[in-house]
Design a protein around this motif. Sequence first.
Motif, short mmCIF file in Angstrom:
data_model
loop_
_atom_site.label_atom_id
_atom_site.label_comp_id
_atom_site.label_asym_id
_atom_site.label_seq_id
_atom_site.Cartn_x
_atom_site.Cartn_y
_atom_site.Cartn_z
N LEU A 43 46.31 51.46 36.10
CA LEU A 43 45.28 51.14 37.09
C LEU A 43 43.90 51.13 36.44
O LEU A 43 43.51 52.09 35.77
N GLU A 44 43.16 50.02 36.65
CA GLU A 44 41.83 49.87 36.06
C GLU A 44 40.72 49.89 37.11
O GLU A 44 39.61 50.31 36.80
N VAL A 45 41.01 49.41 38.32
CA VAL A 45 40.01 49.35 39.38
C VAL A 45 40.55 50.09 40.59
O VAL A 45 41.66 49.82 41.05
N LEU A 46 39.77 51.02 41.11
CA LEU A 46 40.20 51.83 42.25
C LEU A 46 39.08 51.90 43.28
O LEU A 46 37.95 52.29 42.97
N LYS A 89 43.47 54.71 32.35
CA LYS A 89 42.79 53.44 32.06
C LYS A 89 41.77 53.06 33.13
O LYS A 89 41.31 51.93 33.16
N LEU A 90 41.41 54.00 33.98
CA LEU A 90 40.49 53.71 35.07
C LEU A 90 39.11 53.34 34.52
O LEU A 90 38.49 54.13 33.79
N ARG A 91 38.63 52.14 34.87
CA ARG A 91 37.35 51.65 34.37
C ARG A 91 36.30 51.50 35.48
O ARG A 91 35.12 51.71 35.23
N TYR A 92 36.74 51.14 36.67
CA TYR A 92 35.82 50.80 37.75
C TYR A 92 36.23 51.59 38.98
O TYR A 92 37.37 51.49 39.44
N LEU A 93 35.31 52.35 39.55
CA LEU A 93 35.60 53.22 40.69
C LEU A 93 34.60 52.95 41.80
O LEU A 93 33.39 52.93 41.57
#
Length: 394
Positions: A209-212, A231-235
């Motif tokens: 998951l990259e965008v949450l 791998k979370l990049r955008y929250l």
Amino acid sequence: MTRRTIKRKLLALLGDRVLPDLRKPSALNGSPLKCQINSKFVQLPNELLLPILGELGTTELASLIQTCRYFRELLEPMVYRHLKFGSTTQSDAALRTLAKRPDLVPYVESYNGPLCVTVSEGWFGLGIVHRSFRSRIRKTKGYKNKIKFFTQAYNLRDLRTNDWPAWADELVWSEVVDAVSKIPLKRLSYRSRPWDDSVCQLLQAQPDLEVLMIDGDEENLKRLDKAALPKLRYLITSLPVASVLVPGRPVERLQLSINDLDSHTDAVGFQRLSQSSRKIRSLCVWFSDYYGGLRLWWILKAIGKNLPDVEQLTLVHGGVVSAQRILEWFPPLKSLRQLNLLSFNLASSKERLSVGTEVSYEDTSTYPPRSEEEQWNDIFDVFKKRCPSLVECP
């Protein structure tokens, strides 16, 4: 564009001949190109044809595939690539079709719509479904089709829910969670209730998951394993939830909403944002300010102290503040390259402003009345001097 218009334009491209009747399977024998040998448009290779027709919307594609069997076989998967529904009725109708056509499910890449089956909340009060009612939900075709879809949609990468999954009771909802947890998502938009324990299970099973985008309770997320979401990049979330998810994860883009101002709690929250394993380069903050700029002052102070390396900053402010206060409070962000100030209302020279317990008036002798455009130009000129890397300040 209506179906008749599309068919008329298509006939002009295909030549002067009658399109095959879809009601007669024998109308096309063998390759579709044999009955359309006079059409130069149809004979284009798929590498060229698909990008051209991919510019059409879902409604236009749905009309186009009804013109001939060749376009139906070629373009029908594109119609179901991105599913977007505003209501459960719409999603149930599409899932009924996919239940009859399981060969189309692998083509689905994104799903934007309700995740739960339609259940009237008034029937069970505070979200607790009666035991007899749970069995009735599981027997509905809508529930079975939804479980079947998420079990087979192994190419789904973007899931955005627009309902509250926990309201249908954990025992009813758990099967949907289990099915979704097995899908390697890249983007997830999810809403949860304070008592929803399934959110940790869902996030725990998403290593890619990259965008949450999540709207929930931070207390539930505190039980999330620290190794989850590597791998979370955008929250996109509220400040309390971000203070739980950001530390130790490679978050680079952050969009926050700040509702109630609690200086001590939020100060700790901003301090935890600086514990991201990567520098947060893009920050967007939504907030309302009815305290004469007090919240704006506090947010700018927290950003300057904890996130000095931010490169893109967007502040969406609901309230009135003077140009003088903005210039006084804005911190020197050396790495700032892009700045957006949205929904800012500049106070007039006669408007009363209060900051905390301090009440002040604009000094019209020192600062003569000026238009709002002139004030913004002065503000941005000062910003460019204070932030040397700033290149875009609309």
